[in-house]
Design a protein around this motif. Structure first.
Motif, PDB file in Angstrom:
ATOM      1  N   ASP A   1       0.811  -1.210   0.000  1.00  0.00           N
ATOM      2  CA  ASP A   1       0.000   0.000   0.000  1.00  0.00           C
ATOM      3  C   ASP A   1       0.847   1.264   0.000  1.00  0.00           C
ATOM      4  N   VAL A   2       2.039   1.169   0.591  1.00  0.00           N
ATOM      5  CA  VAL A   2       2.924   2.319   0.727  1.00  0.00           C
ATOM      6  C   VAL A   2       4.348   1.884   0.416  1.00  0.00           C
ATOM      7  N   VAL A   3       5.095   2.735  -0.298  1.00  0.00           N
ATOM      8  CA  VAL A   3       6.535   2.553  -0.457  1.00  0.00           C
ATOM      9  C   VAL A   3       7.220   3.493   0.528  1.00  0.00           C
ATOM     10  N   GLY A   4       8.028   2.931   1.420  1.00  0.00           N
ATOM     11  CA  GLY A   4       8.794   3.734   2.347  1.00  0.00           C
ATOM     12  C   GLY A   4      10.229   3.853   1.853  1.00  0.00           C
ATOM     13  N   ILE A   5      10.628   5.035   1.381  1.00  0.00           N
ATOM     14  CA  ILE A   5      11.998   5.269   0.929  1.00  0.00           C
ATOM     15  C   ILE A   5      12.825   5.640   2.155  1.00  0.00           C
ATOM     16  N   VAL A   6      13.754   4.772   2.526  1.00  0.00           N
ATOM     17  CA  VAL A   6      14.492   4.917   3.782  1.00  0.00           C
ATOM     18  C   VAL A   6      15.863   5.514   3.512  1.00  0.00           C
ATOM     19  N   ALA A   7      16.227   6.534   4.299  1.00  0.00           N
ATOM     20  CA  ALA A   7      17.551   7.147   4.208  1.00  0.00           C
ATOM     21  C   ALA A   7      18.013   7.506   5.613  1.00  0.00           C
ATOM     22  N   GLY A   8      19.276   7.224   5.894  1.00  0.00           N
ATOM     23  CA  GLY A   8      19.836   7.522   7.204  1.00  0.00           C
ATOM     24  C   GLY A   8      20.393   8.934   7.266  1.00  0.00           C
ATOM     25  N   LEU A   9      20.090   9.648   8.335  1.00  0.00           N
ATOM     26  CA  LEU A   9      20.575  11.016   8.515  1.00  0.00           C
ATOM     27  C   LEU A   9      22.009  11.070   9.023  1.00  0.00           C
ATOM     28  N   ASP A  10      22.654   9.898   9.147  1.00  0.00           N
ATOM     29  CA  ASP A  10      24.053   9.866   9.564  1.00  0.00           C
ATOM     30  C   ASP A  10      24.997   9.949   8.377  1.00  0.00           C
ATOM     31  N   ARG A  11      24.471  10.246   7.189  1.00  0.00           N
ATOM     32  CA  ARG A  11      25.274  10.299   5.962  1.00  0.00           C
ATOM     33  C   ARG A  11      24.689  11.366   5.043  1.00  0.00           C
ATOM     34  N   PRO A  12      25.434  11.797   4.041  1.00  0.00           N
ATOM     35  CA  PRO A  12      24.890  12.775   3.089  1.00  0.00           C
ATOM     36  C   PRO A  12      23.651  12.223   2.381  1.00  0.00           C
ATOM     37  N   LEU A  13      22.749  13.107   2.007  1.00  0.00           N
ATOM     38  CA  LEU A  13      21.510  12.724   1.344  1.00  0.00           C
ATOM     39  C   LEU A  13      21.551  13.195  -0.109  1.00  0.00           C
ATOM     40  N   PRO A  14      22.033  12.364  -1.024  1.00  0.00           N
ATOM     41  CA  PRO A  14      22.162  12.783  -2.428  1.00  0.00           C
ATOM     42  C   PRO A  14      20.806  12.963  -3.089  1.00  0.00           C
ATOM     43  N   PRO A  15      20.482  14.170  -3.582  1.00  0.00           N
ATOM     44  CA  PRO A  15      19.163  14.389  -4.188  1.00  0.00           C
ATOM     45  C   PRO A  15      18.917  13.541  -5.422  1.00  0.00           C
ATOM     46  N   GLY A  16      19.963  13.243  -6.193  1.00  0.00           N
ATOM     47  CA  GLY A  16      19.776  12.443  -7.396  1.00  0.00           C
ATOM     48  C   GLY A  16      19.236  11.062  -7.091  1.00  0.00           C
ATOM     49  N   ARG A  17      19.735  10.446  -6.026  1.00  0.00           N
ATOM     50  CA  ARG A  17      19.253   9.114  -5.663  1.00  0.00           C
ATOM     51  C   ARG A  17      17.801   9.188  -5.181  1.00  0.00           C
ATOM     52  N   PHE A  18      17.480  10.230  -4.423  1.00  0.00           N
ATOM     53  CA  PHE A  18      16.099  10.406  -3.988  1.00  0.00           C
ATOM     54  C   PHE A  18      15.163  10.521  -5.183  1.00  0.00           C
ATOM     55  N   GLU A  19      15.550  11.332  -6.143  1.00  0.00           N
ATOM     56  CA  GLU A  19      14.694  11.530  -7.304  1.00  0.00           C
ATOM     57  C   GLU A  19      14.487  10.234  -8.065  1.00  0.00           C
ATOM     58  N   ARG A  20      15.545   9.459  -8.214  1.00  0.00           N
ATOM     59  CA  ARG A  20      15.427   8.175  -8.922  1.00  0.00           C
ATOM     60  C   ARG A  20      14.514   7.216  -8.159  1.00  0.00           C
ATOM     61  N   MET A  21      14.678   7.167  -6.830  1.00  0.00           N
ATOM     62  CA  MET A  21      13.802   6.304  -6.022  1.00  0.00           C
ATOM     63  C   MET A  21      12.364   6.791  -6.072  1.00  0.00           C
ATOM     64  N   LEU A  22      12.181   8.112  -6.081  1.00  0.00           N
ATOM     65  CA  LEU A  22      10.832   8.650  -6.161  1.00  0.00           C
ATOM     66  C   LEU A  22      10.151   8.261  -7.466  1.00  0.00           C
ATOM     67  N   VAL A  23      10.889   8.296  -8.570  1.00  0.00           N
ATOM     68  CA  VAL A  23      10.322   7.887  -9.853  1.00  0.00           C
ATOM     69  C   VAL A  23       9.912   6.419  -9.793  1.00  0.00           C
ATOM     70  N   MET A  24      10.784   5.577  -9.260  1.00  0.00           N
ATOM     71  CA  MET A  24      10.485   4.155  -9.163  1.00  0.00           C
ATOM     72  C   MET A  24       9.271   3.921  -8.259  1.00  0.00           C
ATOM     73  N   ALA A  25       9.194   4.653  -7.133  1.00  0.00           N
ATOM     74  CA  ALA A  25       8.077   4.490  -6.208  1.00  0.00           C
ATOM     75  C   ALA A  25       6.783   5.007  -6.824  1.00  0.00           C
ATOM     76  N   ARG A  26       6.830   6.164  -7.504  1.00  0.00           N
ATOM     77  CA  ARG A  26       5.641   6.695  -8.172  1.00  0.00           C
ATOM     78  C   ARG A  26       5.097   5.697  -9.182  1.00  0.00           C
ATOM     79  N   ASP A  27       6.001   5.043  -9.881  1.00  0.00           N
ATOM     80  CA  ASP A  27       5.605   4.113 -10.933  1.00  0.00           C
ATOM     81  C   ASP A  27       4.973   2.846 -10.373  1.00  0.00           C
ATOM     82  N   SER A  28       5.117   2.601  -9.071  1.00  0.00           N
ATOM     83  CA  SER A  28       4.599   1.366  -8.466  1.00  0.00           C
ATOM     84  C   SER A  28       3.089   1.372  -8.329  1.00  0.00           C
ATOM     85  N   GLY A  29       2.490   2.568  -8.268  1.00  0.00           N
ATOM     86  CA  GLY A  29       1.051   2.662  -8.071  1.00  0.00           C
ATOM     87  C   GLY A  29       0.630   2.791  -6.628  1.00  0.00           C
ATOM     88  N   ALA A  30       1.575   2.803  -5.698  1.00  0.00           N
ATOM     89  CA  ALA A  30       1.268   2.893  -4.271  1.00  0.00           C
ATOM     90  C   ALA A  30       1.522   4.308  -3.756  1.00  0.00           C
TER      91      ALA A  30
END
Length: 336
Positions: free
Chosen positions: A108-137
């Motif tokens: 029902d939900v895709v949880g994109i998990v990222a640890g705040l103990d490391r840098p948060l690369p926006p490019g990887r987030f965007e790619r994961m967001l596209v994949m999650a959006r495409d899932s239908g959830a």
């Protein structure tokens, strides 16, 4: 569909699943896939099942989260049919250039998990967001290890700037921060699929939600804050007290996109909106005259790096589409 730990309603069984199954079929849900066999929860409890045919493995191989029909043959349980998927998390198979790989199904939900103990690369987030959006959830971004971040609130705001309308939750499993908010997204029969890099805190989060050590955890390397693969298989974990399920996955490195043009447009909706004002309807947002997107970059209204990432992902999706069309034409010629 009741029966103690095999109560399939707790595992998400509903009218949609019942309506897609054949009359009288024995239905179960795949909890884990291991070496071509599956752990499947049925109304009678957990069973170990193999595939009924080469066709089932090749065209619709069972994945964790699938609803399936099972049969028994000479005391061996087999998967005879994978029921239609309501949602699916897919990527381009790293081993095969144009093949689709389904990572998980029926969440029902895709949880994109990222640890705040490391840098948060926006490019990887965007790619994961596209994949999650495409899932239908639905989607939620889960920022873990907030107890280790000097300014978790600022990091969350940075992520929100990339995420758009996606919910961003700041969590600490060790301090029980934000977990009640996360649990409110679940509930009886609901499934959240967790995706993220190794060491991002997925397994620790699963243990916190399950209130038990159900997933192996390991420390990240202090040199580069990268994690070790402690989860080696995708597994569906039933949470206590009707709390729903989490689908834990191994750390994902390669995130090749498959047929995700619509999802890409939604993740980069700001660029799409600017593009409506371009002189040409098919503007590539490069050297074309009167491009509203490049003008927004020049005015400082848009990060040029975000535009570059969009163009790279757009080209990747388009190239993959062209290759699939070429492959389909070649296959059609071969059938003549």
């Amino acid at each position: 569909m009741t029966g103690g730990s095999g109560d399939l309603r707790l595992w998400g069984y509903d009218d949609r699943v019942a309506g897609s199954a054949e009359d009288g079929a024995r239905v179960g849900r795949v909890v884990q896939v291991d070496r071509g066999e599956c752990d499947v929860v049925t109304a009678a409890g957990m069973v170990r099942a193999g595939s009924d045919s080469v066709r089932a493995q090749a065209e619709t191989a069972p994945v964790t989260g699938d609803w399936v029909q099972v049969t028994s043959r000479h005391e061996v349980v087999l998967i005879g049919r994978v029921l239609p998927r309501l949602t699916a998390l897919t990527r381009r198979d790293p081993a095969e250039r144009d093949a689709e790989q389904v990572l998980a199904a029926n969440f029902d939900v895709v949880g994109i998990v990222a640890g705040l103990d490391r840098p948060l690369p926006p490019g990887r987030f965007e790619r994961m967001l596209v994949m999650a959006r495409d899932s239908g959830a639905a989607i939620a971004i889960l920022l873990t290890k907030a107890d280790r971040a000097p300014d978790a609130a600022a990091a969350a705001e940075t992520v929100r700037a990339v995420a758009g309308d996606v919910d961003v939750l700041t969590l600490s499993a060790r301090r029980d921060l934000g977990l009640d908010h996360l649990r409110s997204r679940l509930g009886p029969g609901r499934t959240m699929a967790l995706v993220g890099a190794s060491g991002s805190g997925k397994s620790t989060l699963v243990n916190a939600l399950a209130r038990a050590e159900v997933a192996v955890t390991a420390k990240v390397r202090s040199s580069d804050r990268r994690g070790r693969h402690t989860t080696v298989a995708r597994r569906l974990v039933l949470l206590p007290d009707g709390g729903g399920m989490v689908l834990d996955t191994p750390g994902v490195r390669a995130l090749g996109l498959i047929d995700a043009q619509e999802a890409l447009s939604r993740v980069f909706s700001d660029i799409e909106e600017h593009g409506l004002s371009c002189r040409f309807s098919d503007c590539a947002h490069g050297a074309e005259p009167d491009c509203a997107v490049t003008a927004a970059v020049e005015r400082g209204e848009m990060d040029p790096r975000r535009l570059q990432r969009f163009l790279a992902l757009r080209d990747e999706v388009e190239q993959q589409r062209v290759r699939e069309e070429q492959r389909a034409r070649a296959a059609a010629r071969g059938r003549r």
